[in-house]
Design a protein around this motif. Structure first.
Motif, short mmCIF file in Angstrom:
data_model
loop_
_atom_site.label_atom_id
_atom_site.label_comp_id
_atom_site.label_asym_id
_atom_site.label_seq_id
_atom_site.Cartn_x
_atom_site.Cartn_y
_atom_site.Cartn_z
N SER A 1 -6.34 8.46 66.84
CA SER A 1 -7.74 8.67 67.15
C SER A 1 -8.54 7.72 66.27
O SER A 1 -8.19 7.46 65.13
N SER A 2 -9.60 7.20 66.84
CA SER A 2 -10.39 6.21 66.11
C SER A 2 -11.08 6.83 64.92
O SER A 2 -11.69 7.89 65.03
N PRO A 3 -10.99 6.16 63.75
CA PRO A 3 -11.69 6.68 62.58
C PRO A 3 -13.20 6.62 62.79
O PRO A 3 -13.97 7.26 62.10
N TYR A 4 -13.64 5.84 63.80
CA TYR A 4 -15.08 5.71 64.05
C TYR A 4 -15.50 6.53 65.25
O TYR A 4 -16.61 6.38 65.76
N GLY A 5 -14.55 7.36 65.76
CA GLY A 5 -14.89 8.20 66.90
C GLY A 5 -15.35 7.37 68.08
O GLY A 5 -16.22 7.77 68.85
N GLY A 6 -14.76 6.17 68.23
CA GLY A 6 -15.15 5.35 69.37
C GLY A 6 -16.42 4.58 69.07
O GLY A 6 -16.46 3.74 68.20
N PHE A 7 -17.49 4.89 69.77
CA PHE A 7 -18.69 4.05 69.73
C PHE A 7 -19.64 4.52 68.65
O PHE A 7 -20.50 5.34 68.89
N THR A 8 -19.48 3.98 67.45
CA THR A 8 -20.41 4.38 66.41
C THR A 8 -20.93 3.15 65.69
O THR A 8 -20.41 2.06 65.85
N THR A 9 -21.95 3.38 64.92
CA THR A 9 -22.60 2.31 64.18
C THR A 9 -22.53 2.66 62.71
O THR A 9 -22.74 3.81 62.35
N ASP A 10 -22.24 1.65 61.87
CA ASP A 10 -22.20 1.94 60.43
C ASP A 10 -23.56 1.63 59.80
O ASP A 10 -24.46 1.12 60.48
N PRO A 11 -23.74 1.93 58.52
CA PRO A 11 -25.07 1.75 57.90
C PRO A 11 -25.60 0.31 57.96
O PRO A 11 -26.81 0.10 57.94
N SER A 12 -24.70 -0.69 58.05
CA SER A 12 -25.20 -2.06 58.08
C SER A 12 -25.63 -2.48 59.49
O SER A 12 -26.02 -3.62 59.71
N GLY A 13 -25.49 -1.55 60.45
CA GLY A 13 -25.89 -1.88 61.82
C GLY A 13 -24.79 -2.52 62.64
O GLY A 13 -25.04 -3.10 63.69
N CYS A 14 -23.56 -2.42 62.15
CA CYS A 14 -22.42 -2.97 62.88
C CYS A 14 -21.87 -1.90 63.82
O CYS A 14 -21.72 -0.74 63.43
N HIS A 15 -21.57 -2.30 65.06
CA HIS A 15 -21.07 -1.35 66.07
C HIS A 15 -19.55 -1.48 66.20
O HIS A 15 -19.01 -2.58 66.11
N TYR A 16 -18.89 -0.37 66.45
CA TYR A 16 -17.42 -0.35 66.60
C TYR A 16 -17.06 0.11 68.01
O TYR A 16 -17.45 1.19 68.42
N PHE A 17 -16.31 -0.73 68.71
CA PHE A 17 -15.86 -0.39 70.06
C PHE A 17 -14.35 -0.62 70.12
O PHE A 17 -13.91 -1.77 69.96
#
Length: 447
Positions: free
Chosen positions: A166-182
């Motif tokens: 399972s993705s540690p980022y829960g799929g589509f999330t954004t971190d504090p620096s404004g970077c998106h994870y897909f």
């Protein structure tokens, strides 16, 4: 000739005309070529990795769907994306999908860490990163997040997640620096109208094995669609590659040797099959040779020696092998002499850097040429000079520095004018930094 990417040195017009007239450059983007291969070889197997087999038609379909996914996630034509993946099918799919989306892949060795990847992002202003979520116990996504937090460029991270995690980022999330994870696997959308990409544009960047430039900036070699398609095709012709060939990619897929000498691209260009191995480990590779009927592979001298040492104990049937290419470093004559008898195939010597030129022996060359030289330049339009310390040509048989220019030898590194002032002569010859001599027969011996 359209405008090349800013920061890249084009070939002078007279050379462009010469390479087109000779039929070396044909105006097809690598992605366009893949579409043609899918039509021509559709049901044939293009890629094999462990138990996965992907046909040409399926490869092209996956590339189209991933390209549409990249565009939906905001990737724009001309933007750079760092690709740091092991030898898995996703490497090939991602590189072609980025090209189809109009983006420019920046090849990055899997062993690189933040101290090397961060300057790569900075120099190319890469907006995206594709890498494994984790590999060999190293957290690539944490590294990407750290780089994203440093600067304004990196804003999209596409992790290749291991199946079932399972993705540690829960799929589509954004971190504090404004970077998106897909997750890379989520980029699957109905293909849209493909962009028309000009074949004189940069297709991708290869990392140079040469020394880093000013302030440790990485040396990047821009490769255009025209010049790389030609290199892979010419190398495929040199080894008489056909659709019956099975190429084992045991070296990193992002290396020039494994990607296009003829490697992955050359094999796909003739309808052959590429078997992807995640390391050059002798036991696993020799088993793959037997299982898949591998006919051709490329190795570094150390790998070749390890294969030869392990062969008697693993007892794999390697009778399908017809040619082993060895290059990337000097090959000891004792090792060279063992390869043919032990593996029951021909040895091909390959010499070259990421920048070029490539010299290769031919499969039909006499034994002494294969054991004692690095063969001949890949292209009839490769211009080779061997010069002394004053830049004067030396007679055949005398050693000197190898200089070269030709249809697949770029005229400069990316955004590195100071380096290029040292690396190239005023008339566009690359100073390879290698000592070589030319034999009376016209073969090169790199000393």
């Amino acid at each position: 000739m359209g405008p090349m990417l800013d920061g890249c040195t084009p070939w002078p017009e007279e050379f462009v005309d010469r390479y087109w007239a000779a039929g070396h450059w044909r105006g097809n983007s690598l992605d366009n070529l893949l579409r043609g291969w899918a039509l021509q070889y559709g049901p044939r197997t293009a890629l094999v990795h462990d138990g996965t087999r992907i046909t040409y038609a399926a490869l092209n379909r996956r590339v189209g769907r991933m390209a549409a996914g990249f565009r939906l996630r905001g990737l724009r034509p001309g933007q750079r994306v760092v690709v740091q993946l092991p030898n898995v099918p996703e490497f090939v799919v991602t590189v072609f999908a980025l090209m189809r989306a109009g983006a420019v892949p920046v090849f990055c060795p899997l062993s690189h860490r933040a101290s090397e990847v961060s300057p790569l992002v900075r120099v190319t202003q890469a907006v995206g990163y594709v890498g494994p979520a984790a590999h060999d116990g190293f957290d690539h996504i944490a590294m990407a997040a750290e780089i994203a937090a440093e600067g304004p460029f990196l804003r999209r991270v596409f992790p290749l997640e291991a199946p079932g995690t399972s993705s540690p980022y829960g799929g589509f999330t954004t971190d504090p620096s404004g970077c998106h994870y897909f997750p890379l696997g989520s980029l699957d959308s109905p293909p849209d109208q493909a962009l028309a990409v000009s074949a004189d544009q940069v297709a991708f960047f290869l990392p140079s094995a040469g020394a880093a430039g000013a302030a440790g900036a990485p040396a990047l070699v821009p490769r255009t669609h025209n010049d790389y398609a030609y290199q892979a095709r010419a190398a495929a012709e040199r080894v008489s590659l056909t659709e019956d060939d099975v190429y084992l990619a045991a070296l990193p897929a992002e290396s020039n040797f494994a990607f296009g000498c003829p490697g992955i691209i050359g094999t796909l260009s003739v309808g052959g099959t590429v078997v992807l191995a995640e390391s050059a480990d002798p036991a696993a590779c020799l088993a793959a040779v037997e299982r898949e009927g591998v006919t051709l592979t490329s190795l570094l001298p150390d790998d070749a020696r390890r294969w030869l040492d392990v062969l008697p104990t693993v007892r794999a049937d390697v009778s399908s092998l017809r040619l082993v290419q060895v290059g990337g470093a000097p090959l000891a004559r004792a090792t060279a002499e063992r390869i043919g008898p032990a593996l029951g195939c021909r040895l091909q010597r390959v010499s070259g850097t990421t920048e070029g030129p490539l010299t290769l022996t031919g499969p039909g060359d006499p034994q002494e040429r294969v054991l004692g030289t690095q063969g001949r330049p890949l292209s009839p339009d490769d211009e080779i000079r061997i010069v002394d310390a004053d830049g004067k040509d030396v007679p055949d048989g005398e050693p000197g520095e190898l200089l070269a220019r030709g249809p697949y030898i770029p005229r400069g590194h990316y955004k590195a004018p100071e380096r290029d002032a040292r690396a190239f002569t005023a008339d566009g010859y690359l100073r390879t930094g290698r000592l070589a001599r030319r034999t009376a027969d016209g073969d090169l011996v790199v000393t």
